[in-house]
Structures are given as structure tokens and as C-alpha cells.
Design a protein around this motif. Structure first.
Motif, PDB file in Angstrom:
ATOM      1  N   TYR A   1       0.477   9.752 -13.018  1.00 16.58           N
ATOM      2  CA  TYR A   1       0.970  10.293 -11.993  1.00 16.58           C
ATOM      3  C   TYR A   1      -0.112  11.047 -11.150  1.00 16.58           C
ATOM      4  CZ  TYR A   1       5.658   9.288 -13.438  1.00 16.58           C
ATOM      5  OH  TYR A   1       6.743   8.372 -13.386  1.00 16.58           O
ATOM      6  N   ILE A   2      -1.222  11.473 -11.857  1.00 12.88           N
ATOM      7  CA  ILE A   2      -2.360  12.212 -11.174  1.00 12.88           C
ATOM      8  C   ILE A   2      -3.218  11.068 -10.429  1.00 12.88           C
ATOM      9  CG2 ILE A   2      -4.677  13.360 -11.826  1.00 12.88           C
ATOM     10  CD1 ILE A   2      -2.920  14.759 -13.875  1.00 12.88           C
ATOM     11  N   ALA A   3      -3.217   9.801 -11.140  1.00 15.36           N
ATOM     12  CA  ALA A   3      -3.985   8.907 -10.666  1.00 15.36           C
ATOM     13  C   ALA A   3      -3.219   8.249  -9.264  1.00 15.36           C
ATOM     14  CB  ALA A   3      -4.163   7.828 -11.359  1.00 15.36           C
ATOM     15  N   VAL A   4      -2.110   8.299  -9.369  1.00 14.11           N
ATOM     16  CA  VAL A   4      -1.329   7.687  -8.079  1.00 14.11           C
ATOM     17  C   VAL A   4      -1.143   8.745  -7.158  1.00 14.11           C
ATOM     18  CG1 VAL A   4       0.844   7.075  -7.248  1.00 14.11           C
ATOM     19  CG2 VAL A   4      -0.006   6.089  -9.489  1.00 14.11           C
ATOM     20  N   ALA A   5      -1.097   9.992  -7.446  1.00 11.44           N
ATOM     21  CA  ALA A   5      -1.147  11.105  -6.500  1.00 11.44           C
ATOM     22  C   ALA A   5      -2.377  11.124  -5.812  1.00 11.44           C
ATOM     23  CB  ALA A   5      -0.837  12.476  -7.174  1.00 11.44           C
ATOM     24  N   ILE A   6      -3.531  10.872  -6.565  1.00 12.21           N
ATOM     25  CA  ILE A   6      -4.817  10.933  -5.570  1.00 12.21           C
ATOM     26  C   ILE A   6      -4.970   9.773  -4.774  1.00 12.21           C
ATOM     27  CG2 ILE A   6      -7.332  10.582  -6.129  1.00 12.21           C
ATOM     28  CD1 ILE A   6      -6.867  12.474  -8.687  1.00 12.21           C
ATOM     29  N   LEU A   7      -4.570   8.467  -5.265  1.00  4.00           N
ATOM     30  CA  LEU A   7      -4.534   7.314  -4.500  1.00  4.00           C
ATOM     31  C   LEU A   7      -3.782   7.224  -3.396  1.00  4.00           C
ATOM     32  CD1 LEU A   7      -5.688   4.463  -4.598  1.00  4.00           C
ATOM     33  CD2 LEU A   7      -3.756   3.764  -5.889  1.00  4.00           C
ATOM     34  N   ILE A   8      -2.811   8.047  -3.381  1.00  7.06           N
ATOM     35  CA  ILE A   8      -1.751   8.093  -2.282  1.00  7.06           C
ATOM     36  C   ILE A   8      -2.504   8.994  -1.208  1.00  7.06           C
ATOM     37  CG2 ILE A   8       0.162   9.155  -1.322  1.00  7.06           C
ATOM     38  CD1 ILE A   8       1.778   7.737  -3.674  1.00  7.06           C
ATOM     39  N   ALA A   9      -2.810   9.968  -1.758  1.00  6.20           N
ATOM     40  CA  ALA A   9      -3.461  11.069  -0.710  1.00  6.20           C
ATOM     41  C   ALA A   9      -4.808  10.448  -0.173  1.00  6.20           C
ATOM     42  CB  ALA A   9      -4.173  12.350  -1.695  1.00  6.20           C
ATOM     43  N   LEU A  10      -5.633   9.499  -0.870  1.00 11.03           N
ATOM     44  CA  LEU A  10      -6.864   9.041  -0.397  1.00 11.03           C
ATOM     45  C   LEU A  10      -6.337   7.840   0.662  1.00 11.03           C
ATOM     46  CD1 LEU A  10      -9.157   8.644  -3.372  1.00 11.03           C
ATOM     47  CD2 LEU A  10      -9.405  10.092  -1.417  1.00 11.03           C
ATOM     48  N   THR A  11      -5.310   7.202   0.314  1.00 15.08           N
ATOM     49  CA  THR A  11      -4.735   6.018   1.355  1.00 15.08           C
ATOM     50  C   THR A  11      -4.143   6.836   2.464  1.00 15.08           C
ATOM     51  OG1 THR A  11      -2.890   5.808   0.201  1.00 15.08           O
ATOM     52  CG2 THR A  11      -4.535   4.403  -0.245  1.00 15.08           C
ATOM     53  N   MET A  12      -3.417   7.667   2.536  1.00 26.55           N
ATOM     54  CA  MET A  12      -2.952   8.610   3.833  1.00 26.55           C
ATOM     55  C   MET A  12      -4.392   9.067   4.616  1.00 26.55           C
ATOM     56  SD  MET A  12      -0.069  11.108   2.397  1.00 26.55           S
ATOM     57  CE  MET A  12       1.570  10.625   2.772  1.00 26.55           C
ATOM     58  N   LYS A  13      -5.410   9.658   3.915  1.00 25.92           N
ATOM     59  CA  LYS A  13      -6.574   9.817   4.900  1.00 25.92           C
ATOM     60  C   LYS A  13      -7.153   8.746   5.409  1.00 25.92           C
ATOM     61  CE  LYS A  13      -9.351  13.157   6.028  1.00 25.92           C
ATOM     62  NZ  LYS A  13      -8.682  13.883   7.192  1.00 25.92           N
ATOM     63  N   LEU A  14      -7.274   7.693   4.544  1.00 26.98           N
ATOM     64  CA  LEU A  14      -7.630   6.087   5.188  1.00 26.98           C
ATOM     65  C   LEU A  14      -6.778   5.719   6.470  1.00 26.98           C
ATOM     66  CD1 LEU A  14      -9.471   3.643   4.922  1.00 26.98           C
ATOM     67  CD2 LEU A  14      -7.790   2.871   3.450  1.00 26.98           C
ATOM     68  N   THR A  15      -5.461   5.967   6.220  1.00 24.08           N
ATOM     69  CA  THR A  15      -4.636   5.722   7.350  1.00 24.08           C
ATOM     70  C   THR A  15      -5.016   6.720   8.610  1.00 24.08           C
ATOM     71  OG1 THR A  15      -2.860   5.193   5.854  1.00 24.08           O
ATOM     72  CG2 THR A  15      -2.101   5.479   8.081  1.00 24.08           C
ATOM     73  N   GLN A  16      -5.270   7.758   8.362  1.00 24.27           N
ATOM     74  CA  GLN A  16      -5.536   8.602   9.435  1.00 24.27           C
ATOM     75  C   GLN A  16      -7.002   8.204   9.981  1.00 24.27           C
ATOM     76  OE1 GLN A  16      -6.478  12.602   8.330  1.00 24.27           O
ATOM     77  NE2 GLN A  16      -6.234  13.198  10.459  1.00 24.27           N
ATOM     78  N   LEU A  17      -7.844   8.074   9.129  1.00 26.38           N
ATOM     79  CA  LEU A  17      -8.947   7.526   9.906  1.00 26.38           C
ATOM     80  C   LEU A  17      -8.990   6.104  10.544  1.00 26.38           C
ATOM     81  CD1 LEU A  17     -11.421   8.610   7.001  1.00 26.38           C
ATOM     82  CD2 LEU A  17     -11.136   9.677   9.028  1.00 26.38           C
ATOM     83  N   THR A  18      -8.242   5.229   9.970  1.00 29.27           N
ATOM     84  CA  THR A  18      -8.068   3.824  10.847  1.00 29.27           C
ATOM     85  C   THR A  18      -7.564   3.971  12.105  1.00 29.27           C
ATOM     86  OG1 THR A  18      -6.067   3.439   9.450  1.00 29.27           O
ATOM     87  CG2 THR A  18      -8.447   2.560   8.864  1.00 29.27           C
ATOM     88  N   LEU A  19      -6.644   4.768  12.314  1.00 28.43           N
ATOM     89  CA  LEU A  19      -5.710   5.048  13.318  1.00 28.43           C
ATOM     90  C   LEU A  19      -6.723   5.644  14.556  1.00 28.43           C
ATOM     91  CD1 LEU A  19      -2.373   6.127  12.142  1.00 28.43           C
ATOM     92  CD2 LEU A  19      -2.972   3.957  13.276  1.00 28.43           C
ATOM     93  N   ILE A  20      -7.471   6.764  13.834  1.00 24.96           N
ATOM     94  CA  ILE A  20      -8.411   7.447  15.096  1.00 24.96           C
ATOM     95  C   ILE A  20      -9.501   6.415  15.550  1.00 24.96           C
ATOM     96  CG2 ILE A  20     -10.436   9.138  15.144  1.00 24.96           C
ATOM     97  CD1 ILE A  20      -8.429  10.986  13.273  1.00 24.96           C
ATOM     98  N   ALA A  21      -9.912   5.500  14.603  1.00 24.84           N
ATOM     99  CA  ALA A  21     -10.928   4.596  14.724  1.00 24.84           C
ATOM    100  C   ALA A  21     -10.358   3.761  15.889  1.00 24.84           C
ATOM    101  CB  ALA A  21     -11.385   3.968  13.746  1.00 24.84           C
ATOM    102  N   ALA A  22      -9.052   2.933  15.649  1.00 25.58           N
ATOM    103  CA  ALA A  22      -8.551   2.327  16.617  1.00 25.58           C
ATOM    104  C   ALA A  22      -8.130   2.911  17.971  1.00 25.58           C
ATOM    105  CB  ALA A  22      -7.163   1.691  16.096  1.00 25.58           C
TER     106      ALA A  22
END
Length: 86
Positions: free
Chosen positions: A52-73
Motif C-alpha cells: 500500500y505504501i508503494a502503490v500510494a507513492i506510485l499513484i502520487a507520482l503518476t498524478m504529478k506526471l499527469t499534471q506535467l503532461t497536461l501542462i506540456a500539451a
């Protein structure tokens, strides 16, 4: 025309990258295991704290990746629109 198609392909690819990775990490949470190269890396049944710690970190990182890709787009779209107006 070719440069417009390439620009739009890049924009669509950037927009889809973050949500696809986010969907993958949420799927790992639902399934209850993190896959590895040669099998299951971590299961929720075997070690719930690590999972659950690993998945929580992974979800937080992918949310940040989603934000960055939307900003770049958005920036790519603005630059493409400014170039087409000139």
C-alpha cells in the motif's frame, strides 16, 4: 500540413501518457499486486504495508506526471496556435 499533424500527434500523445500511467497504477491497487518482469513483485496479501505504501507513492507520482503532461500539451498547443496565426 505534415507539421500540423505531427504537432497534434505530439499533443494527443502527451495528453494520453499521464492518464494511462495513472490508470495502470490504480489497476495495480484494484488487483492487489505489483507485477514485475518475471512475476509478481509485491502482493497485498503477502506484505500489505509495503504494497500500500508503494502503490500510494506510485499513484502520487503518476498524478504529478499527469499534471506535467497536461501542462506540456497546453504549452505545445499554444505554440502551435501562435505559429499557425503568423
Amino acid at each position: 500540413m505534415k507539421s500540423k499533424l505531427q504537432t497534434w500527434s505530439l499533443i494527443v500523445g502527451m495528453v494520453m501518457l499521464g492518464p494511462a500511467m495513472l490508470g495502470l497504477s490504480i489497476t495495480m491497487l484494484i488487483i492487489g499486486e505489483i507485477p514485475g518482469r518475471h512475476g509478481v513483485l509485491v502482493r497485498a496479501e503477502d506484505s500489505p504495508a509495503v504494497f500500500y505504501i508503494a502503490v500510494a507513492i506510485l499513484i502520487a507520482l503518476t498524478m504529478k506526471l499527469t499534471q506535467l503532461t497536461l501542462i506540456a500539451a497546453r504549452l505545445l498547443y499554444r505554440s502551435a496556435r501562435q505559429q499557425s496565426e503568423q
